[in-house]
Design an enzyme around this catalytic site. Structure first.
Site, PDB file in Angstrom:
ATOM      1  N   ARG A   1      -1.747   8.217   8.465  1.00 26.85           N
ATOM      2  CA  ARG A   1      -2.548   9.420   8.190  1.00 26.85           C
ATOM      3  C   ARG A   1      -2.347  10.424   9.318  1.00 26.85           C
ATOM      4  NH1 ARG A   1      -8.411   8.343   5.765  1.00 26.85           N
ATOM      5  NH2 ARG A   1      -7.879  10.245   4.660  1.00 26.85           N
TER       6      ARG A   1
ATOM      7  N   GLN B   1       0.914  13.916   5.157  1.00 28.05           N
ATOM      8  CA  GLN B   1      -0.076  14.176   4.110  1.00 28.05           C
ATOM      9  C   GLN B   1       0.576  14.302   2.738  1.00 28.05           C
ATOM     10  OE1 GLN B   1      -2.302  17.607   5.396  1.00 28.05           O
ATOM     11  NE2 GLN B   1      -3.670  16.411   6.685  1.00 28.05           N
TER      12      GLN B   1
ATOM     13  N   ASP C   1       1.021  10.827   1.179  1.00 30.16           N
ATOM     14  CA  ASP C   1      -0.154   9.951   1.193  1.00 30.16           C
ATOM     15  C   ASP C   1      -0.625   9.634  -0.230  1.00 30.16           C
ATOM     16  OD1 ASP C   1      -2.494   8.612   1.635  1.00 30.16           O
ATOM     17  OD2 ASP C   1      -3.402  10.132   2.927  1.00 30.16           O
TER      18      ASP C   1
ATOM     19  N   SER D   1      -4.420   8.744  -0.804  1.00 37.82           N
ATOM     20  CA  SER D   1      -5.311   9.893  -0.943  1.00 37.82           C
ATOM     21  C   SER D   1      -5.127  10.589  -2.282  1.00 37.82           C
ATOM     22  CB  SER D   1      -5.063  10.889   0.200  1.00 37.82           C
ATOM     23  OG  SER D   1      -5.509  10.351   1.430  1.00 37.82           O
TER      24      SER D   1
ATOM     25  N   TYR E   1      -9.918   6.026   8.756  1.00 38.14           N
ATOM     26  CA  TYR E   1     -10.541   5.084   7.828  1.00 38.14           C
ATOM     27  C   TYR E   1     -11.752   4.428   8.484  1.00 38.14           C
ATOM     28  CZ  TYR E   1      -6.304   5.301   4.932  1.00 38.14           C
ATOM     29  OH  TYR E   1      -5.268   5.728   4.141  1.00 38.14           O
TER      30      TYR E   1
END
Length: 387
Positions: free
Chosen positions: A123, A128, A131, A134, A229
């Site tokens: 992360r 991003q 990911d 997500s 997290y």
């Protein structure tokens, strides 16, 4: 020219695919050829003709597809039969459950398959676009609210009529990660009053910016890891959290739980007695059911009635919005693989790149991921992994 093979996902109720026509076109521009198993996109409403128009070759013989592949793109962790179908030296890009499923990791490593675990993509800002956790959690958070609204025997928004005023639904969301934040936004758009609990005080501002009310739970230290997290909390802390949110849950119309800890069982946040004390007709959606569930009465893959409360424990919720889920996941994979393509070297593993070191589980017959080695009781590697 490396060959990419995208097989049909064989898990029951899975509707997503690991490539879209758009990503096929862009993979070809990267210098790759792409083979798609016939029907791989059907459940996402992508026809074989659409893949062919993008430049892919449709393959009916799945064994031949695996046999010719340099890279295999999947979504769900591979089965033993799928691993056996891959030839030595193949690169697998997929969710692997590497921190918890030792058998899969060992099987991939024994076959000298270089495996890139999508759930381990670090992360960081640069990653991003890769990911997948997500991207899929975003959709799950949205869909969880829609499912709850569908099962709730009342409407979400306040409604003022000549017959009287209907009060808005009260929604409690446990966990303010990607799925939780999307659930807040969706529930607010539908007109609900939303309260949110999370072990990380740092998310309070995000919750309030979306219109939710943050339920404060005192904490002694940091409750999140370097990746953002939530970390595993003590049973004493969880008991305190349950005590503080019990009143909120008991008076809620909808409870959506999203609390998950990578590589660990989901914390139990909603207990039997809480469910028994909830109003009849209330709804719980447990998004953590795949890792044991946040509600003690959740059943994986099932929608059940307990004490008059509907508890939704469906798995693979992003599959319920397959068109968007496939598009987003396929782009995550493309972005990761695209960053591993060099103009001179082509597709290669650069172990000085933190995305590569953070996501590659095994390579050239060696389990090379530090956290995976630790999770499975293996000693640290003495030398850096070679490309």
């Amino acid at each position: 020219m490396p060959t990419v093979f995208v097989p049909t996902e064989i898990r029951e109720s899975e509707t997503r695919a690991a490539a879209s026509p758009d990503t096929v076109t862009r993979l070809i521009k990267l210098g790759m050829s792409v083979q798609i198993q016939a029907g791989a996109g059907a459940a996402s409403h992508i026809s074989d003709k659409a893949y062919e128009a993008a430049g892919a070759t449709i393959v009916s013989d799945v064994a031949a597809g695996y046999g010719a592949a340099d890279l295999v793109f999947k979504l769900n962790p591979p089965t033993p039969a799928e691993i056996a179908s891959m030839r030595e030296g193949t690169t697998l890009v997929s969710f692997v459950n590497a921190l918890t499923d030792k058998d899969i990791v060992e099987a991939l490593n024994a076959r000298k398959i270089s495996s890139i675990a999508m759930e381990l993509v670090p992360r960081i800002t640069r990653a991003q676009k890769m990911d997948a956790l997500s991207s899929q959690a975003n959709l799950a958070g949205y869909k969880a609210v829609i499912m709850a609204a569908d099962h709730l025997p009342k409407i979400f928004p306040m409604l003022m009529t000549a017959a009287g005023t209907i009060q808005p639904a009260r929604v409690v969301i446990m966990g303010a990660g990607v799925a939780g934040l999307q659930a807040i936004a969706t529930a607010k758009r539908l007109g609900a009053v939303v309260e949110v609990s999370d072990v990380r005080p740092a998310v309070k501002e995000q919750v309030e910016s979306l219109g939710g009310k943050f339920i404060e739970v005192p904490t002694d230290g940091s409750a999140e890891d370097e990746g953002g997290y939530a970390t595993e909390q003590s049973e004493e802390f969880l008991a305190k959290q349950r005590e503080l949110v019990r009143e909120k849950i008991v008076n809620a119309d909808v409870v959506i739980t999203t609390a998950a800890i990578p590589g660990r069982p989901a914390p139990k946040l909603v207990t039997d007695d809480m469910v028994e004390a909830m109003r009849g007709g209330s709804v719980i959606v447990d998004l953590a059911v795949a890792s044991g569930g946040n509600c003690t009465l959740s059943e994986a893959g099932q929608i059940v009635q307990k004490h008059g409360v509907t508890i939704i424990g469906k798995l693979e919720i992003p599959s319920l919005v397959a068109a968007n889920a496939t598009d987003m996941y396929a782009k995550n994979v493309l972005n990761l693989v695209g960053d591993m393509v060099d103009k001179e070297k082509g597709f290669h593993f650069d172990f000085e790149d933190e995305v590569v070191t953070g996501s590659v589980v095994c390579h050239k017959g060696e389990i090379c991921h530090a956290r995976v080695r630790d999770a499975h009781g293996l000693s640290p590697l003495n030398t850096p992994q070679e490309a």
